[in-house]
Scaffold this active site. Structure first.
Site, PDB file in Angstrom:
ATOM      1  N   ARG A 177       1.258  -5.355  -5.711  1.00  0.00           N
ATOM      2  CA  ARG A 177       1.476  -6.620  -5.019  1.00  0.00           C
ATOM      3  C   ARG A 177       1.682  -7.694  -6.077  1.00  0.00           C
ATOM      4  NH1 ARG A 177      -2.026  -3.775  -1.617  1.00  0.00           N
ATOM      5  NH2 ARG A 177      -1.335  -3.759   0.554  1.00  0.00           N
ATOM      6  N   GLY A 209       0.818  -1.203   0.000  1.00  0.00           N
ATOM      7  CA  GLY A 209       0.000   0.000   0.000  1.00  0.00           C
ATOM      8  C   GLY A 209       0.855   1.257   0.000  1.00  0.00           C
ATOM      9  N   ASP A 227       5.172  -4.904   6.224  1.00  0.00           N
ATOM     10  CA  ASP A 227       5.669  -6.235   6.591  1.00  0.00           C
ATOM     11  C   ASP A 227       5.664  -7.220   5.423  1.00  0.00           C
ATOM     12  OD1 ASP A 227       2.930  -6.455   6.506  1.00  0.00           O
ATOM     13  OD2 ASP A 227       2.707  -7.273   8.524  1.00  0.00           O
ATOM     14  N   THR A 252       4.181   2.733   5.709  1.00  0.00           N
ATOM     15  CA  THR A 252       2.790   2.288   5.801  1.00  0.00           C
ATOM     16  C   THR A 252       2.041   3.223   6.727  1.00  0.00           C
ATOM     17  OG1 THR A 252       1.304   0.563   6.675  1.00  0.00           O
ATOM     18  CG2 THR A 252       3.530   0.621   7.566  1.00  0.00           C
ATOM     19  N   ASP A 303      -0.322   2.424   8.579  1.00  0.00           N
ATOM     20  CA  ASP A 303      -0.857   1.683   9.728  1.00  0.00           C
ATOM     21  C   ASP A 303       0.001   1.789  10.984  1.00  0.00           C
ATOM     22  OD1 ASP A 303      -2.877   0.824   8.027  1.00  0.00           O
ATOM     23  OD2 ASP A 303      -1.807  -1.007   7.473  1.00  0.00           O
ATOM     24  N   ASP A 318       2.216  -0.171  12.099  1.00  0.00           N
ATOM     25  CA  ASP A 318       2.160  -1.463  12.789  1.00  0.00           C
ATOM     26  C   ASP A 318       3.441  -2.279  12.646  1.00  0.00           C
ATOM     27  OD1 ASP A 318       1.885  -1.913  10.093  1.00  0.00           O
ATOM     28  OD2 ASP A 318       0.238  -3.351  10.273  1.00  0.00           O
ATOM     29  N   ARG A 369      -5.782  -1.974   9.342  1.00  0.00           N
ATOM     30  CA  ARG A 369      -5.733  -3.446   9.334  1.00  0.00           C
ATOM     31  C   ARG A 369      -6.039  -3.983  10.733  1.00  0.00           C
ATOM     32  NH1 ARG A 369      -0.592  -5.921   6.472  1.00  0.00           N
ATOM     33  NH2 ARG A 369       0.409  -4.870   8.223  1.00  0.00           N
TER      34      ARG A 369
END
Length: 328
Positions: free
Chosen positions: A76, A15, A107, A130, A132, A134, A176
């Site tokens: 992707r 992303g 990741d 990212t 996120d 995370d 996510r």
């Protein structure tokens, strides 16, 4: 003794996130500073497989530090999940005389890079990009700060209409399986409730909280919901459940979606991307490999890709406590 790195490849994968262009720019210009060639691969791992690359120099990246998205594009690649696909990518790197790679992504990007390096001996360094936030091994990822500001601005606007019509709004944000965006934007925007995967509020507790808000005189409310929340219902079902049990609420849903990924990166993300990418190039030139660079306590650090993939970046529990206090 490590092979001398003469040409470095860079790509973005997964992303997109605001600040990726600032990261690309920093990689290219750091290579130029150290008299090292740089090659940019289009569309992530798929571009490596297809041999889609371009030589880059300091002038190739002018006027992109303030742009959202990624000039190298992102994708992707299912083909890269196969040994045959990775072998094609390795051959293309060899043909392009690329000695090492910098991978900007999350990741999934790091996992692919780790396997690729193990199979073909090509040094890689990961740069966390990212929204996120995370990724273990860094307090902040590229794009997270910009996404937070985008979400807060959107919720501020939603609150205007919520107040005008005495409505309850459920606002779903990305993340996510991590609640960083929801928790921090919820506090920043003054949300009455924040639902995140790490903390199961439960349906009855949510109803109790909204009822307390009504009794306290609140005529409108904002509930921020992380897309990975485990309360047991999607955001639309959640709104319908509240309508059925608290019929005096006029509940509406707003899903912010991919708007959170776009826009010009904040100053914080531009500086973060620059610092991480300079460090990534310097690690490769120093003979290091299979690491991820991160920012911990405002200092540039590195950890193994294995640590980055297996570790968990935990939610700040104190922020949960603060959100509960401030929703009174």
């Amino acid at each position: 003794m490590s092979k001398k790195v003469r040409r470095i490849g860079v790509m973005t994968s997964g992303g997109d996130s605001p600040g990726m262009n600032a990261a690309i720019r920093a990689v290219v210009r750091t290579c130029a500073y150290y008299h090292t060639d740089c090659v940019g691969f289009y569309r992530g791992f798929q571009g490596m497989i297809n041999g889609e690359y371009i030589s880059m120099n300091a002038r190739s990246v002018r006027n992109i530090v303030n742009q959202g998205g990624t000039i190298l594009q992102s994708a992707r690649s299912k083909e890269f999940l196969t040994k045959e696909g990775r072998a094609k990518a390795a051959k293309n790197l060899k043909d392009a005389e690329v000695d090492a790679m910098i991978l900007i992504g999350g990741d999934g990007t790091f996992r692919g890079g780790q396997v690729f390096s193990q199979e073909h001996g090509i040094p890689v360094i990961g740069v966390p990009g990212t929204i996120d936030n995370d990724i273990y091994g860094t307090h902040y990822t590229i794009g997270y700060d910009t996404a937070l500001n985008t979400v807060v601005e959107a919720i501020d606007k939603i609150r205007d209409t919520a107040s005008s019509h005495n409505r309850l709004f459920f606002v779903e944000v990305m993340g996510r399986d991590a609640g960083f965006i929801a928790l921090n934007s919820g506090i920043g925007a003054g949300a009455e409730e924040i639902l995140i995967p790490e903390e199961d509020l439960g349906l009855e507790r949510l109803l109790d909280s909204l009822e307390r808000s009504r009794r306290a005189g609140k005529t409108s409310s904002i509930v921020v919901v992380s897309e990975g929340d485990k309360i047991g219902k999607n955001v639309f079902e959640l709104a319908e459940y509240v309508k059925q049990n608290l019929p005096y609420y006029d509940a509406r849903v707003t899903v912010l979606g991919h708007i959170q990924r776009g826009g010009r990166p904040s100053c914080f993300d531009r500086v973060l991307a620059s610092r991480l990418s300079v460090k990534a190039v310097e690690l490769l030139l120093d003979g290091q490999k299979d690491l991820m660079v991160g920012m911990m306590n405002n200092e540039m650090e590195s950890c193994s890709l294995d640590q980055a993939l297996k570790g968990k970046h935990n939610i700040n529990k104190d922020l949960l406590r603060i959100s509960e206090i401030l929703s009174t």
